[in-house]
Design a protein around this motif. Structure first.
Motif, PDB file in Angstrom:
ATOM      1  N   ARG A  29       0.800  -1.141   0.044  1.00 64.14           N
ATOM      2  CA  ARG A  29       0.021  -0.028  -0.022  1.00 64.14           C
ATOM      3  C   ARG A  29       0.956   1.251   0.002  1.00 64.14           C
ATOM      4  NH1 ARG A  29      -1.304   2.191   4.859  1.00 64.14           N
ATOM      5  NH2 ARG A  29      -2.814   3.727   5.044  1.00 64.14           N
ATOM      6  N   SER A  30       1.986   1.087   0.697  1.00 63.24           N
ATOM      7  CA  SER A  30       2.774   2.573   0.734  1.00 63.24           C
ATOM      8  C   SER A  30       3.483   2.632  -0.568  1.00 63.24           C
ATOM      9  CB  SER A  30       3.756   2.273   1.943  1.00 63.24           C
ATOM     10  OG  SER A  30       3.288   2.391   3.085  1.00 63.24           O
ATOM     11  N   LEU A  31       4.094   1.428  -0.946  1.00 62.97           N
ATOM     12  CA  LEU A  31       4.894   1.536  -2.072  1.00 62.97           C
ATOM     13  C   LEU A  31       4.118   2.175  -3.191  1.00 62.97           C
ATOM     14  CD1 LEU A  31       6.521  -1.906  -2.343  1.00 62.97           C
ATOM     15  CD2 LEU A  31       7.526   0.235  -1.877  1.00 62.97           C
ATOM     16  N   VAL A  32       2.690   1.605  -3.550  1.00 59.59           N
ATOM     17  CA  VAL A  32       1.898   2.375  -4.590  1.00 59.59           C
ATOM     18  C   VAL A  32       1.464   3.811  -4.454  1.00 59.59           C
ATOM     19  CG1 VAL A  32      -0.611   2.173  -5.552  1.00 59.59           C
ATOM     20  CG2 VAL A  32       0.797   0.002  -5.099  1.00 59.59           C
ATOM     21  N   SER A  33       1.265   4.059  -3.058  1.00 59.40           N
ATOM     22  CA  SER A  33       0.929   5.499  -2.648  1.00 59.40           C
ATOM     23  C   SER A  33       1.968   6.539  -3.109  1.00 59.40           C
ATOM     24  CB  SER A  33       0.488   5.515  -1.351  1.00 59.40           C
ATOM     25  OG  SER A  33       1.563   5.378  -0.428  1.00 59.40           O
ATOM     26  N   TYR A  34       3.505   5.876  -3.115  1.00 60.89           N
ATOM     27  CA  TYR A  34       4.428   6.721  -3.285  1.00 60.89           C
ATOM     28  C   TYR A  34       4.779   6.668  -4.858  1.00 60.89           C
ATOM     29  CZ  TYR A  34       5.107   8.729   1.080  1.00 60.89           C
ATOM     30  OH  TYR A  34       4.963   9.281   2.362  1.00 60.89           O
ATOM     31  N   GLY A  35       4.115   6.028  -5.581  1.00 58.96           N
ATOM     32  CA  GLY A  35       4.329   6.039  -7.130  1.00 58.96           C
ATOM     33  C   GLY A  35       5.138   4.948  -7.765  1.00 58.96           C
ATOM     34  N   LEU A  36       5.533   3.798  -6.943  1.00 57.92           N
ATOM     35  CA  LEU A  36       6.179   2.706  -7.163  1.00 57.92           C
ATOM     36  C   LEU A  36       5.288   1.703  -7.541  1.00 57.92           C
ATOM     37  CD1 LEU A  36       8.393   3.012  -4.044  1.00 57.92           C
ATOM     38  CD2 LEU A  36       9.221   2.989  -6.403  1.00 57.92           C
ATOM     39  N   LEU A  37       5.844   0.525  -8.435  1.00 63.54           N
ATOM     40  CA  LEU A  37       5.022  -0.309  -8.987  1.00 63.54           C
ATOM     41  C   LEU A  37       5.573  -1.618  -8.341  1.00 63.54           C
ATOM     42  CD1 LEU A  37       5.730   0.385 -12.845  1.00 63.54           C
ATOM     43  CD2 LEU A  37       3.690   0.661 -11.440  1.00 63.54           C
ATOM     44  N   PRO A  38       4.819  -2.304  -7.361  1.00 63.61           N
ATOM     45  CA  PRO A  38       5.213  -3.342  -6.454  1.00 63.61           C
ATOM     46  C   PRO A  38       5.430  -4.492  -7.366  1.00 63.61           C
ATOM     47  CG  PRO A  38       2.754  -2.624  -6.250  1.00 63.61           C
ATOM     48  CD  PRO A  38       3.490  -1.696  -7.209  1.00 63.61           C
ATOM     49  N   THR A  39       5.202  -4.688  -8.650  1.00 61.34           N
ATOM     50  CA  THR A  39       5.543  -5.872  -9.433  1.00 61.34           C
ATOM     51  C   THR A  39       7.000  -6.050  -9.750  1.00 61.34           C
ATOM     52  OG1 THR A  39       3.566  -5.742 -10.949  1.00 61.34           O
ATOM     53  CG2 THR A  39       5.165  -6.805 -11.561  1.00 61.34           C
ATOM     54  N   PHE A  40       7.667  -4.850  -9.962  1.00 63.82           N
ATOM     55  CA  PHE A  40       9.158  -4.906 -10.130  1.00 63.82           C
ATOM     56  C   PHE A  40      10.116  -4.576  -8.813  1.00 63.82           C
ATOM     57  CE2 PHE A  40       6.890  -3.274 -13.721  1.00 63.82           C
ATOM     58  CZ  PHE A  40       7.377  -4.127 -14.807  1.00 63.82           C
ATOM     59  N   GLY A  41      10.485  -5.940  -8.473  1.00 68.21           N
ATOM     60  CA  GLY A  41      11.362  -6.132  -7.149  1.00 68.21           C
ATOM     61  C   GLY A  41      12.969  -5.699  -7.469  1.00 68.21           C
ATOM     62  N   VAL A  42      13.860  -5.733  -6.577  1.00 65.29           N
ATOM     63  CA  VAL A  42      15.103  -5.608  -6.379  1.00 65.29           C
ATOM     64  C   VAL A  42      15.934  -6.835  -6.536  1.00 65.29           C
ATOM     65  CG1 VAL A  42      15.201  -3.153  -5.607  1.00 65.29           C
ATOM     66  CG2 VAL A  42      15.522  -4.958  -4.040  1.00 65.29           C
ATOM     67  N   VAL A  46       7.890   5.716   5.187  1.00 62.50           N
ATOM     68  CA  VAL A  46       9.172   6.225   5.185  1.00 62.50           C
ATOM     69  C   VAL A  46       9.910   5.403   4.247  1.00 62.50           C
ATOM     70  CG1 VAL A  46      11.228   6.725   6.488  1.00 62.50           C
ATOM     71  CG2 VAL A  46       9.145   7.277   7.518  1.00 62.50           C
ATOM     72  N   MET A  47      10.107   4.054   4.548  1.00 65.44           N
ATOM     73  CA  MET A  47      10.840   3.144   3.686  1.00 65.44           C
ATOM     74  C   MET A  47      10.497   3.325   2.076  1.00 65.44           C
ATOM     75  SD  MET A  47      11.325  -0.586   5.308  1.00 65.44           S
ATOM     76  CE  MET A  47       9.589  -1.042   5.012  1.00 65.44           C
ATOM     77  N   ALA A  48       9.211   3.513   1.543  1.00 65.95           N
ATOM     78  CA  ALA A  48       8.719   3.635   0.379  1.00 65.95           C
ATOM     79  C   ALA A  48       9.477   5.003  -0.017  1.00 65.95           C
ATOM     80  CB  ALA A  48       7.130   3.798   0.248  1.00 65.95           C
ATOM     81  N   GLN A  49       9.124   6.069   0.511  1.00 63.43           N
ATOM     82  CA  GLN A  49       9.650   7.352   0.295  1.00 63.43           C
ATOM     83  C   GLN A  49      11.114   7.349   0.269  1.00 63.43           C
ATOM     84  OE1 GLN A  49       8.795  10.536   3.066  1.00 63.43           O
ATOM     85  NE2 GLN A  49       8.455  11.955   1.548  1.00 63.43           N
ATOM     86  N   SER A  50      11.883   6.718   0.904  1.00 64.78           N
ATOM     87  CA  SER A  50      13.347   6.845   0.923  1.00 64.78           C
ATOM     88  C   SER A  50      13.738   5.713  -0.308  1.00 64.78           C
ATOM     89  CB  SER A  50      13.898   6.385   2.247  1.00 64.78           C
ATOM     90  OG  SER A  50      13.585   4.868   2.650  1.00 64.78           O
ATOM     91  N   PHE A  51      13.056   4.920  -0.576  1.00 66.31           N
ATOM     92  CA  PHE A  51      13.469   3.895  -1.646  1.00 66.31           C
ATOM     93  C   PHE A  51      13.338   4.838  -3.016  1.00 66.31           C
ATOM     94  CE2 PHE A  51      12.548   1.124  -5.179  1.00 66.31           C
ATOM     95  CZ  PHE A  51      13.449   0.019  -4.811  1.00 66.31           C
ATOM     96  N   VAL A  52      12.376   5.581  -3.256  1.00 66.74           N
ATOM     97  CA  VAL A  52      12.105   6.674  -4.290  1.00 66.74           C
ATOM     98  C   VAL A  52      13.482   7.435  -4.435  1.00 66.74           C
ATOM     99  CG1 VAL A  52      10.918   8.517  -5.210  1.00 66.74           C
ATOM    100  CG2 VAL A  52       9.757   6.242  -4.492  1.00 66.74           C
ATOM    101  N   LYS A  53      13.967   7.892  -3.420  1.00 65.46           N
ATOM    102  CA  LYS A  53      14.947   8.911  -3.250  1.00 65.46           C
ATOM    103  C   LYS A  53      16.113   8.271  -3.680  1.00 65.46           C
ATOM    104  CE  LYS A  53      16.969  12.838  -0.612  1.00 65.46           C
ATOM    105  NZ  LYS A  53      16.896  13.727   0.477  1.00 65.46           N
ATOM    106  N   SER A  54      16.634   6.989  -2.952  1.00 64.44           N
ATOM    107  CA  SER A  54      17.727   6.214  -3.089  1.00 64.44           C
ATOM    108  C   SER A  54      17.867   5.800  -4.744  1.00 64.44           C
ATOM    109  CB  SER A  54      17.819   4.867  -2.485  1.00 64.44           C
ATOM    110  OG  SER A  54      17.786   5.249  -1.123  1.00 64.44           O
ATOM    111  N   MET A  55      16.652   5.266  -5.344  1.00 65.11           N
ATOM    112  CA  MET A  55      16.515   4.949  -6.586  1.00 65.11           C
ATOM    113  C   MET A  55      16.738   6.174  -7.575  1.00 65.11           C
ATOM    114  SD  MET A  55      13.041   3.542  -8.530  1.00 65.11           S
ATOM    115  CE  MET A  55      12.102   5.140  -8.311  1.00 65.11           C
ATOM    116  N   LYS A  56      16.167   7.679  -7.457  1.00 59.20           N
ATOM    117  CA  LYS A  56      16.442   8.694  -8.094  1.00 59.20           C
ATOM    118  C   LYS A  56      17.821   9.131  -8.061  1.00 59.20           C
ATOM    119  CE  LYS A  56      12.014  10.953  -8.044  1.00 59.20           C
ATOM    120  NZ  LYS A  56      11.211  12.193  -7.493  1.00 59.20           N
ATOM    121  N   LEU A  57      18.706   8.973  -6.885  1.00 59.23           N
ATOM    122  CA  LEU A  57      19.899   9.532  -6.753  1.00 59.23           C
ATOM    123  C   LEU A  57      21.024   8.409  -7.122  1.00 59.23           C
ATOM    124  CD1 LEU A  57      19.309  12.009  -3.750  1.00 59.23           C
ATOM    125  CD2 LEU A  57      19.461  12.289  -6.052  1.00 59.23           C
ATOM    126  N   LYS A  58      20.421   7.253  -7.024  1.00 59.87           N
ATOM    127  CA  LYS A  58      21.381   5.922  -7.461  1.00 59.87           C
ATOM    128  C   LYS A  58      22.475   5.864  -6.252  1.00 59.87           C
ATOM    129  CE  LYS A  58      21.125   6.410 -12.401  1.00 59.87           C
ATOM    130  NZ  LYS A  58      20.283   7.413 -12.552  1.00 59.87           N
TER     131      LYS A  58
END
Length: 297
Positions: free
Chosen positions: A190-203, A274-286
């Protein structure tokens, strides 16, 4: 989210809203009103529950976690409200194009924190955690040596006597773990989706048959919170293959329990955001240093 109540619906009823309150009207019983601002989680266990669209809309507005259950009363779905992201499409495109080295470094951080939390949980129950302490700082990029599995074998053998973790097993401990994990997994998705992430694609998880690969990645550091509750219930001899309402309530309440995040105590639900939001930031900034993962208190 400032609420603190969990609502488990087990009887046929009508659920509606009046004056910013949840109105619970079970058949042949008096209705009960609960302020929506007090609620963090609603679990619909009974298939004969009816909910008004007005209430559903307010559940989304107030960011309340809403779960449905299957015929076995196990959580099988989670309502995901939208956050108003102006760059949702951009986030999805960045996620799909993530390079493997970044994915591997993120997975390394996730598994390191998972093993650390498992070790801390053993310590809380006065169980020798040296074996896990020796492993937690040895996780390599992508967990190439599969220390997660090595830690799991040692961890389960220490946490529960004569126990084997098996998702398909029908013993009380495994059934309780499955229920708790399903609740937390839904909250993570739910948090992943709310921050614009696609839960289908994992790391790390990448099954084509799994719609929640990323949720199954991000849940890992949170699993010991469920383990903690199940261990306490086992010590109190309260577990049974037929999970009663008190057991389910305790497992649902994991979302309201607190973990340490950046030296502050916050609820597991807040941790998911917070994890979802920080994942987005980590992903953007690599840069994995921006990824925020919780510690057991």
């Amino acid at each position: 989210m400032s609420g603190w109540r969990t609502v488990l619906v087990t009887k046929p009823c009508r659920l509606s809203m009046k004056n910013q309150q949840l109105v619970y009207e079970p058949k042949d019983e008096e209705s009960i009103n609960v302020p929506l601002e007090d609620i963090t989680v609603i679990v619909l266990e009974n298939s004969q529950s009816n909910m008004t669209t007005a209430l559903l809309s307010q559940i989304a507005e107030k960011n309340i976690a809403l779960f449905s259950c299957d015929s076995y009363h196990m959580p099988n779905g989670c309502f995901t409200p939208f956050h108003q992201h102006s760059r949702l499409s951009q986030i999805a495109h960045i996620q799909v194009k993530m390079k493997l080295p970044l994915k591997k470094r993120i997975w390394q951080n996730i598994i390191t924190r998972k093993i650390s939390n498992q070790s801390q949980l053993l310590k809380q129950f006065d169980i020798n955690n040296l074996k896990l302490e020796l492993l937690k700082d040895k996780v390599l990029s992508g967990d190439s040596e599969n220390l997660e599995a090595q830690a799991a074998r040692k961890y389960w053998g220490l946490l529960f006597k004569d126990f084997r973790r098996d998702q398909k097993a029908l013993d009380p401990i495994n059934i309780a773990l499955n229920y708790g994990y399903a609740i937390v997994r839904g909250a993570v998705a739910r948090s992943l989706v709310s921050y614009g992430l696609l839960p289908t694609f994992g790391v790390f998880h990448r099954s084509e048959l799994n719609a929640y690969n990323l949720a199954d990645d991000m849940i890992e550091p949170l699993r010991p919170m469920v383990d903690m509750v199940v261990k306490k219930l086992a010590l109190e001899d309260e577990l049974d293959v037929c999970l009663n309402i008190s057991i389910k309530s305790a497992l649902i309440n994991v979302l309201n329990m607190e973990m340490i995040l950046e030296e502050e105590s916050v609820s597991v639900l807040h941790v998911c955001d917070v994890m979802a939001q920080s994942f987005v930031k980590s992903m953007k900034l690599k840069d994995t240093s921006y990824l925020k993962l919780p510690l057991l208190t």
